[in-house]
Every structure is written in structure tokens, then in C-alpha cells.
Design a protein around this motif. Structure first.
Motif, PDB file in Angstrom:
ATOM      1  N   LEU A 149       0.826  -1.206   0.000  1.00  0.00           N
ATOM      2  CA  LEU A 149       0.000   0.000   0.000  1.00  0.00           C
ATOM      3  C   LEU A 149       0.857   1.253   0.000  1.00  0.00           C
ATOM      4  CD1 LEU A 149      -2.728   1.430   0.190  1.00  0.00           C
ATOM      5  CD2 LEU A 149      -2.619   1.138   2.686  1.00  0.00           C
ATOM      6  N   LEU A 150       1.887   1.293   0.832  1.00  0.00           N
ATOM      7  CA  LEU A 150       2.788   2.440   0.852  1.00  0.00           C
ATOM      8  C   LEU A 150       3.491   2.617  -0.489  1.00  0.00           C
ATOM      9  CD1 LEU A 150       4.368   2.145   4.408  1.00  0.00           C
ATOM     10  CD2 LEU A 150       3.244   4.184   3.499  1.00  0.00           C
ATOM     11  N   ALA A 151       3.895   1.503  -1.097  1.00  0.00           N
ATOM     12  CA  ALA A 151       4.568   1.578  -2.395  1.00  0.00           C
ATOM     13  C   ALA A 151       3.629   2.110  -3.471  1.00  0.00           C
ATOM     14  CB  ALA A 151       5.098   0.202  -2.780  1.00  0.00           C
ATOM     15  N   ARG A 152       2.374   1.681  -3.437  1.00  0.00           N
ATOM     16  CA  ARG A 152       1.407   2.139  -4.438  1.00  0.00           C
ATOM     17  C   ARG A 152       1.100   3.627  -4.276  1.00  0.00           C
ATOM     18  NH1 ARG A 152      -4.481  -0.584  -4.602  1.00  0.00           N
ATOM     19  NH2 ARG A 152      -4.816   0.831  -2.837  1.00  0.00           N
ATOM     20  N   ALA A 184      31.852 -12.502  13.287  1.00  0.00           N
ATOM     21  CA  ALA A 184      31.097 -13.500  12.542  1.00  0.00           C
ATOM     22  C   ALA A 184      31.198 -13.219  11.042  1.00  0.00           C
ATOM     23  CB  ALA A 184      29.638 -13.483  12.987  1.00  0.00           C
ATOM     24  N   ARG A 185      30.530 -14.042  10.260  1.00  0.00           N
ATOM     25  CA  ARG A 185      30.406 -13.798   8.825  1.00  0.00           C
ATOM     26  C   ARG A 185      29.018 -13.232   8.555  1.00  0.00           C
ATOM     27  NH1 ARG A 185      31.426 -17.886   3.631  1.00  0.00           N
ATOM     28  NH2 ARG A 185      31.373 -16.205   2.081  1.00  0.00           N
ATOM     29  N   GLY A 186      28.955 -12.126   7.827  1.00  0.00           N
ATOM     30  CA  GLY A 186      27.681 -11.496   7.541  1.00  0.00           C
ATOM     31  C   GLY A 186      27.439 -11.350   6.053  1.00  0.00           C
ATOM     32  N   ALA A 187      26.188 -11.220   5.676  1.00  0.00           N
ATOM     33  CA  ALA A 187      25.835 -11.062   4.264  1.00  0.00           C
ATOM     34  C   ALA A 187      24.631 -10.145   4.130  1.00  0.00           C
ATOM     35  CB  ALA A 187      25.522 -12.409   3.630  1.00  0.00           C
ATOM     36  N   ILE A 188      24.656  -9.329   3.084  1.00  0.00           N
ATOM     37  CA  ILE A 188      23.534  -8.465   2.718  1.00  0.00           C
ATOM     38  C   ILE A 188      23.270  -8.661   1.234  1.00  0.00           C
ATOM     39  CG2 ILE A 188      22.615  -6.119   2.693  1.00  0.00           C
ATOM     40  CD1 ILE A 188      24.701  -5.388   4.828  1.00  0.00           C
ATOM     41  N   VAL A 189      22.053  -9.064   0.894  1.00  0.00           N
ATOM     42  CA  VAL A 189      21.662  -9.338  -0.492  1.00  0.00           C
ATOM     43  C   VAL A 189      20.499  -8.411  -0.846  1.00  0.00           C
ATOM     44  CG1 VAL A 189      20.864 -11.068  -2.138  1.00  0.00           C
ATOM     45  CG2 VAL A 189      22.411 -11.734  -0.272  1.00  0.00           C
ATOM     46  N   TRP A 190      20.546  -7.831  -2.040  1.00  0.00           N
ATOM     47  CA  TRP A 190      19.603  -6.791  -2.439  1.00  0.00           C
ATOM     48  C   TRP A 190      18.751  -7.219  -3.630  1.00  0.00           C
ATOM     49  CZ3 TRP A 190      20.073  -2.339   0.559  1.00  0.00           C
ATOM     50  CH2 TRP A 190      21.274  -2.196   1.272  1.00  0.00           C
ATOM     51  N   ASP A 191      17.544  -6.668  -3.685  1.00  0.00           N
ATOM     52  CA  ASP A 191      16.671  -6.759  -4.859  1.00  0.00           C
ATOM     53  C   ASP A 191      15.817  -5.493  -4.853  1.00  0.00           C
ATOM     54  OD1 ASP A 191      15.360  -7.655  -7.106  1.00  0.00           O
ATOM     55  OD2 ASP A 191      14.153  -9.167  -6.063  1.00  0.00           O
ATOM     56  N   VAL A 192      15.244  -5.142  -5.994  1.00  0.00           N
ATOM     57  CA  VAL A 192      14.467  -3.901  -6.070  1.00  0.00           C
ATOM     58  C   VAL A 192      13.223  -4.137  -6.908  1.00  0.00           C
ATOM     59  CG1 VAL A 192      15.668  -3.018  -8.121  1.00  0.00           C
ATOM     60  CG2 VAL A 192      14.614  -1.395  -6.503  1.00  0.00           C
ATOM     61  N   ALA A 193      12.152  -3.425  -6.577  1.00  0.00           N
ATOM     62  CA  ALA A 193      10.902  -3.546  -7.323  1.00  0.00           C
ATOM     63  C   ALA A 193      10.133  -2.238  -7.225  1.00  0.00           C
ATOM     64  CB  ALA A 193      10.046  -4.692  -6.777  1.00  0.00           C
ATOM     65  N   HIS A 194       9.173  -2.075  -8.152  1.00  0.00           N
ATOM     66  CA  HIS A 194       8.192  -0.997  -8.080  1.00  0.00           C
ATOM     67  C   HIS A 194       6.797  -1.634  -8.058  1.00  0.00           C
ATOM     68  CE1 HIS A 194      11.656   1.326  -9.497  1.00  0.00           C
ATOM     69  NE2 HIS A 194      11.035   2.413  -9.056  1.00  0.00           N
ATOM     70  N   TYR A 195       5.841  -0.906  -7.528  1.00  0.00           N
ATOM     71  CA  TYR A 195       4.477  -1.447  -7.487  1.00  0.00           C
ATOM     72  C   TYR A 195       3.940  -1.582  -8.910  1.00  0.00           C
ATOM     73  CZ  TYR A 195      -0.200  -2.430  -5.825  1.00  0.00           C
ATOM     74  OH  TYR A 195      -1.401  -3.054  -5.561  1.00  0.00           O
ATOM     75  N   PRO A 196       3.471  -2.769  -9.296  1.00  0.00           N
ATOM     76  CA  PRO A 196       2.963  -2.966 -10.665  1.00  0.00           C
ATOM     77  C   PRO A 196       1.650  -2.201 -10.873  1.00  0.00           C
ATOM     78  CG  PRO A 196       3.452  -5.071  -9.567  1.00  0.00           C
ATOM     79  CD  PRO A 196       3.446  -4.015  -8.511  1.00  0.00           C
ATOM     80  N   GLU A 197       1.588  -1.446 -11.915  1.00  0.00           N
ATOM     81  CA  GLU A 197       0.401  -0.644 -12.221  1.00  0.00           C
ATOM     82  C   GLU A 197      -0.829  -1.543 -12.339  1.00  0.00           C
ATOM     83  OE1 GLU A 197      -1.527   2.917 -12.662  1.00  0.00           O
ATOM     84  OE2 GLU A 197       0.643   2.670 -12.402  1.00  0.00           O
ATOM     85  N   GLY A 198      -1.892  -1.192 -11.579  1.00  0.00           N
ATOM     86  CA  GLY A 198      -3.156  -1.908 -11.662  1.00  0.00           C
ATOM     87  C   GLY A 198      -3.224  -3.213 -10.897  1.00  0.00           C
ATOM     88  N   ALA A 199      -2.167  -3.608 -10.228  1.00  0.00           N
ATOM     89  CA  ALA A 199      -2.149  -4.886  -9.521  1.00  0.00           C
ATOM     90  C   ALA A 199      -2.920  -4.783  -8.197  1.00  0.00           C
ATOM     91  CB  ALA A 199      -0.719  -5.312  -9.245  1.00  0.00           C
ATOM     92  N   GLU A 200      -3.423  -5.929  -7.727  1.00  0.00           N
ATOM     93  CA  GLU A 200      -4.113  -6.004  -6.450  1.00  0.00           C
ATOM     94  C   GLU A 200      -3.098  -6.101  -5.311  1.00  0.00           C
ATOM     95  OE1 GLU A 200      -7.328  -5.716  -5.903  1.00  0.00           O
ATOM     96  OE2 GLU A 200      -7.808  -5.531  -8.038  1.00  0.00           O
ATOM     97  N   LEU A 201      -3.429  -5.475  -4.192  1.00  0.00           N
ATOM     98  CA  LEU A 201      -2.522  -5.495  -3.050  1.00  0.00           C
ATOM     99  C   LEU A 201      -2.190  -6.914  -2.600  1.00  0.00           C
ATOM    100  CD1 LEU A 201      -4.010  -2.602  -0.855  1.00  0.00           C
ATOM    101  CD2 LEU A 201      -1.807  -2.588  -2.044  1.00  0.00           C
ATOM    102  N   THR A 202      -3.198  -7.786  -2.577  1.00  0.00           N
ATOM    103  CA  THR A 202      -2.973  -9.162  -2.119  1.00  0.00           C
ATOM    104  C   THR A 202      -1.989  -9.887  -3.025  1.00  0.00           C
ATOM    105  OG1 THR A 202      -5.215  -9.261  -1.208  1.00  0.00           O
ATOM    106  CG2 THR A 202      -4.093 -11.351  -1.571  1.00  0.00           C
ATOM    107  N   ASP A 203      -2.135  -9.712  -4.339  1.00  0.00           N
ATOM    108  CA  ASP A 203      -1.235 -10.377  -5.278  1.00  0.00           C
ATOM    109  C   ASP A 203       0.192  -9.862  -5.133  1.00  0.00           C
ATOM    110  OD1 ASP A 203      -3.408 -11.777  -6.259  1.00  0.00           O
ATOM    111  OD2 ASP A 203      -3.782 -10.363  -7.895  1.00  0.00           O
ATOM    112  N   VAL A 204       0.327  -8.559  -4.953  1.00  0.00           N
ATOM    113  CA  VAL A 204       1.659  -7.988  -4.794  1.00  0.00           C
ATOM    114  C   VAL A 204       2.301  -8.476  -3.501  1.00  0.00           C
ATOM    115  CG1 VAL A 204       2.961  -5.841  -4.523  1.00  0.00           C
ATOM    116  CG2 VAL A 204       1.092  -5.969  -6.177  1.00  0.00           C
TER     117      VAL A 204
END
Length: 228
Positions: A149-152, A184-204
């Protein structure tokens, strides 16, 4: 009386936790994967949502370089435990936006959630907002609709952040939260997205749950942390 409801005890414990986290982050051997997507968002400036699962909140300050990225705030619940976490995170340069959908009283839940939404959108006009989309009470690794919702509404990018550390302290909380250990050993892994136009909140929410699980699993694979 629970210790965390005492403001003096809460302040002391938050200060100790923040110091412990800083020491651990400085001594952990970090591996970054796909950091370029985060750097592109940092270079672009403006609003960005940062998502990681609630169990990794104790590692989260390590993923946000204050001298490189947008100024950030964290959405943290209105509970006494949330206040304790808010203090510890704020001591590391990330103040809180307080609010949650998990308060016991329905009226307080609506009031707190609405205020958090307004404050979150205000923050996203100038910087980053960190969210644990399965918090504050779970179920673990199941995304509620607040993040989509915040992303949309804000039309800002979402950074999915997988955080891991091994060895680490695993708490007996509902989410089996991790606290870092030094050297210790640490890791940070990234990914990025935008809210898909017209998509339902539940599906996203379902799709983004899978993406967030993927980056966290990738981070755990790097450190060798057993997934639960």
C-alpha cells in the motif's frame, strides 16, 4: 511490571544493545551481493522503501550507510517492546515512525495505523522508510498489505534486503530473531521492485513475500546460517 515498561531500564538496555550492535557490525566480515541496485537507488535520491523480515531487525542498521544513502526512519510498533527497539535503532542514526496494525484495541489500531501511514508517506517524500512487513507479531515471513500500500501510494521503489550473520544469537521470540555476534560472517543481499500498475494489493504481497524470502535465503546461504 515488565522490565521494558520501565523507561529507565528501557533506556539503559537500548544503549547497551546499540553499543553491542555497533561493535559487532564493525568486526563482522561482510559480503554484499547485488549491491548495485541499492547504489542506484541511493544515487537517484528521493523516497525509497526498505523491507526485511522482522527476525533480522537486529542486523538492519548494517545495511544502511548513513554517509551514502538517503536519511532513513524505521516504522516501529507502538508497543513497549517497540519503544525499546526504537531507542536502540535511533541511537544508530535511524529514528522511528511509530505505528502498527497489531495493537489490541481496535480504535487504537486504526488510529495508530492511520498515523503511521501519514507519517510514512511524509518521510518517503524526503528519504527512506524501513519496514518489517511481517511485524510486529507475525506470522513470520508472511507479508501484510501495508508495504504494498505504501509503495502504491508513494510510487517509490522498494528495496528487498536479505540480512544474515553466522554465528549469531537466535532468540526464542515468535520470529526467532537474530542478534549479531562479533567476528562472525555477515551477508547483505539486495533486490528492487516498483508497485505494478493496476495490480491487487494481495497479489503484490504474495509476490513480494517470495522475493524477500529469496534474498534472505541467499544471504543465509552465504553465511551458512541454518534456516528455520
Amino acid at each position: 511490571m515488565r522490565p521494558l515498561r520501565n523507561p529507565v531500564i528501557q533506556a539503559v538496555l537500548a544503549w547497551l544493545l546499540a553499543g553491542w550492535m555497533r561493535f559487532c557490525f564493525a568486526t563482522i566480515r561482510w559480503t554484499h551481493q547485488n549491491r548495485g541496485v541499492a547504489e542506484a537507488v541511493w544515487d537517484a535520491g528521493g523516497g525509497v522503501l526498505c523491507a526485511f523480515w522482522h527476525s533480522r531487525i537486529g542486523l538492519s542498521p548494517a545495511c544502511w550507510p548513513l554517509d551514502r544513502a538517503q536519511p532513513a526512519k524505521a516504522l516501529i510498533s507502538l508497543s513497549p517492546d517497540g519503544q525499546f527497539i526504537a531507542r536502540a535503532v535511533a541511537l544508530q542514526g535511524i529514528p522511528a515512525v511509530r505505528g502498527s496494525s497489531a495493537n489490541k484495541d481496535k480504535a487504537d489500531r486504526a488510529k495508530g495505523g492511520s498515523q503511521a501511514l501519514r507519517d510514512g508517506l511524509r518521510q518517503l517524500k524526503v528519504g527512506a522508510l524501513a519496514i518489517t512487513p511481517d511485524g510486529p507479531r507475525g506470522p513470520a515471513r508472511e507479508m501484510a498489505e501495508g508495504l504494498p500500500l505504501l509503495a502504491r501510494l508513494s510510487k517509490t521503489p522498494v528495496l528487498f534486503i536479505g540480512l544474515s550473520c553466522s554465528p549469531a544469537i537466535r532468540l526464542s521470540s515468535w520470529d526467532r530473531a537474530l542478534l549479531p555476534l562479533p567476528f562472525a560472517r555477515g551477508a547483505i543481499v539486495w533486490d528492487v521492485a516498483h508497485y505494478p500498475e493496476g495490480a491487487e494489493l494481495t497479489d503484490v504481497a504474495l509476490a513480494w513475500t517470495e522475493r524477500l524470502n529469496t534474498v534472505e535465503a541467499a544471504a543465509d546461504a552465504i553465511t551458512g546460517l541454518e534456516r528455520i
